[in-house]
Design an enzyme around this catalytic site. Structure first.
Site, PDB file in Angstrom:
ATOM      1  N   GLU A 145       0.763  -1.255  -0.045  1.00 30.70           N
ATOM      2  CA  GLU A 145      -0.021  -0.070   0.029  1.00 30.70           C
ATOM      3  C   GLU A 145       0.859   1.312  -0.099  1.00 30.70           C
ATOM      4  O   GLU A 145       0.737   2.124   1.001  1.00 30.70           O
ATOM      5  CB  GLU A 145      -1.037  -0.043   1.201  1.00 30.70           C
ATOM      6  CG  GLU A 145      -1.841  -1.213   1.145  1.00 30.70           C
ATOM      7  CD  GLU A 145      -2.829  -1.337   2.416  1.00 30.70           C
ATOM      8  OE1 GLU A 145      -2.639  -0.467   3.252  1.00 30.70           O
ATOM      9  OE2 GLU A 145      -3.561  -2.258   2.564  1.00 30.70           O
ATOM     10  N   GLU A 182      -6.563 -11.120  -0.717  1.00 36.50           N
ATOM     11  CA  GLU A 182      -7.484 -10.617   0.196  1.00 36.50           C
ATOM     12  C   GLU A 182      -8.862 -10.773  -0.635  1.00 36.50           C
ATOM     13  O   GLU A 182      -8.786 -10.289  -1.883  1.00 36.50           O
ATOM     14  CB  GLU A 182      -7.546  -9.306   1.019  1.00 36.50           C
ATOM     15  CG  GLU A 182      -6.304  -9.482   1.853  1.00 36.50           C
ATOM     16  CD  GLU A 182      -6.318  -8.253   2.669  1.00 36.50           C
ATOM     17  OE1 GLU A 182      -7.174  -7.349   2.857  1.00 36.50           O
ATOM     18  OE2 GLU A 182      -5.261  -7.560   3.115  1.00 36.50           O
TER      19      GLU A 182
END
Length: 219
Positions: free
Chosen positions: A94, A205
């Protein structure tokens, strides 16, 4: 001495981590490592002398040494008791904003003064996996909202030189989906962009919001 302490952090795995690794090993499973470099859960003290909030911010050179020894120690500990168990490692997580720009409020970015920490993290991780013979471990950049066109472009921008340098294997995509978004066209566009900068892609995810406040009864 103080300089050695500042550049050689002590790394330990807690009991939960050890139990999970042992369980995976007994089952014959492989394990994915998450994550080495992340703005969110690396304490600010890690970037300062003496590992205290009152310590001076480390120079880029000192932080590079600390990063190297921190990553090396993680790879060493994994190799020591669970050789070959990890199939992949999310090296950086991220690092890009929704508009495709660098996450400049990250302690990593602030300490290095730019986004050069990205290339260095992958370079060092590759170096240490080779050092300990953990060459089966694929090195990943991981992020969420990768179906967002601007964000996907930003990921391509930062990951392309890392891939060209031979340090990046894959892109990890956190899919937090709704019942009407993202569209198939959104994902195809993202896959097409990432296909040019990595050897593989993984859904790291996955959750899907159905829109039901109260799920219907099973039939």
């Amino acid at each position: 001495d103080k300089d050695s302490v500042d550049t050689h952090p002590v790394v330990r795995f807690n009991g939960d981590m050890i139990a999970q690794l042992n369980w995976a090993q007994r089952q014959g499973f492989t394990f994915r490592g998450h994550t080495l470099v992340w703005h969110s859960q690396t304490p600010a003290e890690f970037f300062r002398s003496g590992y205290t909030s009152s310590g001076a911010r480390l120079t880029k050179e000192k932080m590079t040494q600390r990063m190297s020894n921190y990553i090396r120690e993680i790879i060493r500990l994994l190799h020591q008791d669970w050789p070959g168990l990890l199939s992949a490692m999310d090296v950086v997580n991220e690092a890009i904003n929704e508009d495709g720009s660098d996450r400049t409020n990250s302690e990593w970015y602030i300490t290095f003064g730019d986004n050069s920490y990205l290339m260095k993290a992958f370079e060092l991780t590759r170096q240490h996996t080779i050092e300990f013979g953990e060459t089966q471990m694929k090195l990943y950049y991981n992020d969420y909202n990768t179906h967002n066109a601007s964000k996907a472009d930003g990921i391509v921008r930062i990951c392309s030189p890392i891939f060209q340098a031979g340090y990046l294997d894959g892109i990890g995509m956190q899919e937090h989906d709704g019942n009407s978004y993202p569209s198939a066209a959104d994902w195809i566009a993202t896959y097409s962009k990432f296909d040019t900068i990595c050897a593989e892609m993984s859904v790291t995810e996955l959750d899907v919001t159905t829109g039901y406040a109260n799920p219907p009864a099973a039939v």
